[in-house]
Scaffold this motif. Sequence first.
Motif, PDB file in Angstrom:
ATOM      1  N   VAL A 172      -8.828   1.575  -7.666  1.00 20.66           N
ATOM      2  CA  VAL A 172      -7.791   0.754  -8.295  1.00 20.66           C
ATOM      3  C   VAL A 172      -6.508   1.580  -8.320  1.00 20.66           C
ATOM      4  CG1 VAL A 172      -7.138  -0.555 -10.350  1.00 20.66           C
ATOM      5  CG2 VAL A 172      -9.558  -0.352  -9.723  1.00 20.66           C
ATOM      6  N   TRP A 173      -5.449   0.997  -7.771  1.00 13.75           N
ATOM      7  CA  TRP A 173      -4.196   1.712  -7.597  1.00 13.75           C
ATOM      8  C   TRP A 173      -3.055   0.937  -8.245  1.00 13.75           C
ATOM      9  CZ3 TRP A 173      -5.363   6.198  -5.164  1.00 13.75           C
ATOM     10  CH2 TRP A 173      -6.520   6.220  -4.377  1.00 13.75           C
ATOM     11  N   GLY A 174      -2.081   1.660  -8.789  1.00 14.64           N
ATOM     12  CA  GLY A 174      -0.855   1.045  -9.301  1.00 14.64           C
ATOM     13  C   GLY A 174       0.194   1.099  -8.214  1.00 14.64           C
ATOM     14  N   THR A 175       1.019   0.070  -8.133  1.00 12.90           N
ATOM     15  CA  THR A 175       2.071   0.026  -7.115  1.00 12.90           C
ATOM     16  C   THR A 175       3.420  -0.239  -7.771  1.00 12.90           C
ATOM     17  OG1 THR A 175       2.800  -1.038  -5.059  1.00 12.90           O
ATOM     18  CG2 THR A 175       1.658  -2.437  -6.636  1.00 12.90           C
ATOM     19  N   SER A 176       4.472   0.302  -7.191  1.00 13.45           N
ATOM     20  CA  SER A 176       5.817   0.072  -7.720  1.00 13.45           C
ATOM     21  C   SER A 176       6.429  -1.201  -7.148  1.00 13.45           C
ATOM     22  CB  SER A 176       6.719   1.270  -7.392  1.00 13.45           C
ATOM     23  OG  SER A 176       6.832   1.423  -5.988  1.00 13.45           O
ATOM     24  N   LEU A 178      -1.741  -4.212  -9.512  1.00 10.64           N
ATOM     25  CA  LEU A 178      -2.823  -3.393  -8.984  1.00 10.64           C
ATOM     26  C   LEU A 178      -3.107  -3.731  -7.524  1.00 10.64           C
ATOM     27  CD1 LEU A 178      -5.430  -3.717 -11.891  1.00 10.64           C
ATOM     28  CD2 LEU A 178      -3.663  -1.971 -11.595  1.00 10.64           C
ATOM     29  N   ILE A 179      -3.578  -2.721  -6.814  1.00  7.01           N
ATOM     30  CA  ILE A 179      -4.152  -2.908  -5.491  1.00  7.01           C
ATOM     31  C   ILE A 179      -5.592  -2.432  -5.627  1.00  7.01           C
ATOM     32  CG2 ILE A 179      -4.142  -2.164  -3.081  1.00  7.01           C
ATOM     33  CD1 ILE A 179      -1.107  -1.684  -3.402  1.00  7.01           C
ATOM     34  N   ILE A 205       0.838  -1.205   0.000  1.00 10.66           N
ATOM     35  CA  ILE A 205       0.000   0.000   0.000  1.00 10.66           C
ATOM     36  C   ILE A 205       0.876   1.260   0.000  1.00 10.66           C
ATOM     37  CG2 ILE A 205      -1.702   1.329   1.319  1.00 10.66           C
ATOM     38  CD1 ILE A 205      -2.758  -1.475   2.332  1.00 10.66           C
ATOM     39  N   ARG A 206       1.928   1.259   0.804  1.00 11.11           N
ATOM     40  CA  ARG A 206       2.825   2.421   0.854  1.00 11.11           C
ATOM     41  C   ARG A 206       3.426   2.716  -0.514  1.00 11.11           C
ATOM     42  NH1 ARG A 206       7.598   4.042   0.796  1.00 11.11           N
ATOM     43  NH2 ARG A 206       8.635   2.047   0.623  1.00 11.11           N
ATOM     44  N   CYS A 207       3.648   1.680  -1.317  1.00 15.62           N
ATOM     45  CA  CYS A 207       4.282   1.834  -2.629  1.00 15.62           C
ATOM     46  C   CYS A 207       3.295   2.188  -3.748  1.00 15.62           C
ATOM     47  CB  CYS A 207       5.059   0.566  -2.982  1.00 15.62           C
ATOM     48  SG  CYS A 207       6.535   0.360  -1.967  1.00 15.62           S
ATOM     49  N   SER A 253       3.204   6.480  -1.829  1.00 19.96           N
ATOM     50  CA  SER A 253       4.272   7.100  -2.613  1.00 19.96           C
ATOM     51  C   SER A 253       3.710   7.904  -3.785  1.00 19.96           C
ATOM     52  CB  SER A 253       5.217   6.014  -3.158  1.00 19.96           C
ATOM     53  OG  SER A 253       5.838   5.344  -2.098  1.00 19.96           O
ATOM     54  N   TYR A 254       2.422   7.978  -3.881  1.00 20.97           N
ATOM     55  CA  TYR A 254       1.726   8.687  -4.948  1.00 20.97           C
ATOM     56  C   TYR A 254       1.738  10.183  -4.612  1.00 20.97           C
ATOM     57  CZ  TYR A 254      -2.353   9.720  -8.030  1.00 20.97           C
ATOM     58  OH  TYR A 254      -3.215  10.217  -8.965  1.00 20.97           O
ATOM     59  N   ILE A 255       2.415  10.975  -5.405  1.00 20.69           N
ATOM     60  CA  ILE A 255       2.551  12.408  -5.144  1.00 20.69           C
ATOM     61  C   ILE A 255       1.443  13.161  -5.876  1.00 20.69           C
ATOM     62  CG2 ILE A 255       4.075  14.426  -5.293  1.00 20.69           C
ATOM     63  CD1 ILE A 255       5.074  12.171  -3.402  1.00 20.69           C
TER      64      ILE A 255
END
Length: 191
Positions: free
Chosen positions: A170-174, A159-160, A94-96, A133-135
């Motif tokens: 829906v989120w992208g993660t590194s 995806l998360i 989640i943090r990423c 980490s999403y700015i």
Amino acid sequence: MKKKTKHILIACILAAALIVIAAFTVSGIGDDKIPPGQAEKIPESTESQNNPTPNTTRENTTFIDIHHADGGRIILYPEDPEFPAIEAECYEQIRCIISQIKTGFSSAELNAMKNNGTYVAINFSAPTTFETSYIVDGSPKTITIDEAIFFFDPEYEELIITPMQNAAGVWGTSRDREELKKLADPIFQKF
């Protein structure tokens, strides 16, 4: 004399029955509670297929739902030995988060994905806020979620998904899923 023997025999039978009932009560046989430190395996059923988070989970307790597409599901609670490492990796995933994907899934679509997918989901006892980490506008974006789903299926691996009332965020993660897979694999072996 025969009457006295009959009464003694009945008293012995009743005493034996009370001892058996007491033994079942003390040992927990027939009790649906899972002893602390043991993951709860949820059998696949029509109910769980229609409701991916069945009512068998504990209220007001964060839990981790591990589901395999081939069948089988295990719920982990904080006292389970595997819980802390998987929880920490879910938090790191989640943090990423680095982006929000402009797509969504209806509740029905998400339920179908969960029924047919291999994933780890963390369900929080209360909405939980994370800094990502999403700015956005020069600052890390914070998100508040009730649940986060991490699919292992290649199509959704980056995806998360965070379910909401009418749709899903829906989120992208590194961060890749390798560490989460490594932690979940021994649990999948229990299926």
